[in-house]
Design a protein around this motif. Structure first.
Motif, PDB file in Angstrom:
ATOM      1  N   SER A  49      11.833   2.864 -46.105  1.00 51.89           N
ATOM      2  CA  SER A  49      12.194   1.713 -45.267  1.00 51.89           C
ATOM      3  C   SER A  49      10.926   0.945 -44.891  1.00 51.89           C
ATOM      4  O   SER A  49      10.071   1.454 -44.157  1.00 51.89           O
ATOM      5  CB  SER A  49      12.922   2.207 -44.002  1.00 51.89           C
ATOM      6  N   HIS A  78      14.991  -5.193 -47.024  1.00 56.80           N
ATOM      7  CA  HIS A  78      15.956  -5.439 -45.963  1.00 56.80           C
ATOM      8  C   HIS A  78      16.457  -6.888 -46.007  1.00 56.80           C
ATOM      9  O   HIS A  78      15.790  -7.778 -46.549  1.00 56.80           O
ATOM     10  CB  HIS A  78      15.347  -5.166 -44.592  1.00 56.80           C
ATOM     11  N   TYR A  97      20.420  -3.525 -40.309  1.00 57.13           N
ATOM     12  CA  TYR A  97      19.436  -2.809 -41.121  1.00 57.13           C
ATOM     13  C   TYR A  97      19.850  -1.354 -41.316  1.00 57.13           C
ATOM     14  O   TYR A  97      19.760  -0.798 -42.412  1.00 57.13           O
ATOM     15  CB  TYR A  97      18.063  -2.834 -40.447  1.00 57.13           C
ATOM     16  N   ILE A 128      13.896   1.709 -37.888  1.00 58.28           N
ATOM     17  CA  ILE A 128      15.143   1.782 -38.659  1.00 58.28           C
ATOM     18  C   ILE A 128      15.424   3.227 -39.065  1.00 58.28           C
ATOM     19  O   ILE A 128      16.559   3.711 -38.954  1.00 58.28           O
ATOM     20  CB  ILE A 128      15.058   0.872 -39.903  1.00 58.28           C
TER      21      ILE A 128
END
Length: 306
Positions: A49, A78, A97, A128
């Protein structure tokens, strides 16, 4: 999906999505994906991420290192980032997200149902990752956080400034707060130059509305920390001016997890994986060894058959 006869949807860089690896999220937006698959059977899945304004491309080094350990690494840009659809670096709800990450993780789990899953996040991607693991704590074998956004910098998050940000969000949500200072990414000037010259990175300013979403995410993390009991590794530079190291220390001290580690790099800036060579090399070793040590069975299929 485009209607029959309609022009093909294209990435922000003008490339048809049909020609790119992608998933379509619950809002119908195309998310550009990357996959680093080992030559043999994978031992685990690792989702990466990325942080605010950037994209999944700069994680090539980490991904290749993990791929060499027979781990299948995957990522997407994202919404509003890199080669994915969406308004640049702006979102109506931070939860989107997290929802998108879980969608991608579920897709890969359906293809590899017996493999453990790890999640690795940097900066905003750390936030996230934390909230994703909090929503599905039983889905992840471990979480790796590099310079994570856990709490906002104390200078920018005084009660007065938080109040003013909320007022500004109501009246002027598109107000520009200025861009991320590239000089604080790394002490390695070549890495700073690469960041500045990367056309997939958003170099515009952060909107008030986006800042308010980040504030909401950190407030939620603070509430979640006392109930966190999953394994995690945090790596943070003590000269990080973009994500407060105090948040990492708070999470390490207050999470219930029995399997937890915090490693602090003296003098290091924000993107530890792009720091001075000796730091970046140490980070790759830490991440790789931490994940592989937590695999339930490291015996290869060939050894089992013999």
């Amino acid at each position: 999906m485009p209607a029959p006869g309609a022009a093909p949807r294209r990435s922000p860089q003008g490339v048809p999505y049909a020609a790119l690896p992608h998933i379509v999220n619950a809002d119908g937006l195309y998310l550009f994906c990357r996959y680093w698959e080992p030559a043999g059977p994978p031992r685990a899945l690792v989702f990466v991420s990325h942080g605010a304004g950037e994209h999944s491309g700069p994680y090539e080094g980490i991904a290749q290192t993990l791929k060499d350990q027979s781990l299948l690494v995957f990522a997407h840009d994202h919404v509003g980032h890199g080669q994915s659809e969406g308004e640049r670096m702006n979102i109506k709800d931070f939860e989107i997200y997290i929802r998108d990450v879980l969608q991608h993780v579920d897709l890969m789990k359906s293809r590899h149902p017996d493999l453990p899953v790890f999640i690795l996040g940097h900066s905003m991607g750390g936030a996230i990752s934390i909230l994703t693991a909090c929503e599905r704590p039983n889905d992840f074998t471990g979480v790796v956080l590099i310079g994570p956004m856990i709490q906002l910098n104390s200078e920018s998050a005084t009660p007065f400034k938080v109040c003013m940000a909320k007022v500004a969000n109501y009246m002027l949500p598109s107000l520009n707060l200025g861009p991320i200072e590239s000089k604080w990414i790394s002490r390695d000037k070549t890495q700073v130059e690469a960041y500045e010259n990367d056309e997939l990175i958003y170099h515009g300013g952060m909107r008030v509305s986006f800042a308010v979403q980040l504030m909401g995410a950190t407030a939620r993390i603070k509430k979640e920390i006392p109930s966190i009991n999953w394994p995690f590794l945090i790596l943070h530079g003590d000269a990080d001016k973009l994500c407060d190291i105090g948040g990492s220390e708070m999470m390490y001290e207050n999470a219930q997890s029995l399997d937890k580690k915090l490693k602090i790099y003296e003098g290091a800036y924000h993107a530890l994986h792009h720091e001075l060579p000796e730091v970046a090399e140490s980070v790759l070793k830490e991440v790789s060894s931490w994940i592989t040590e937590r695999l339930p069975d490291t015996t290869s299929p060939q050894q089992q058959a013999s």
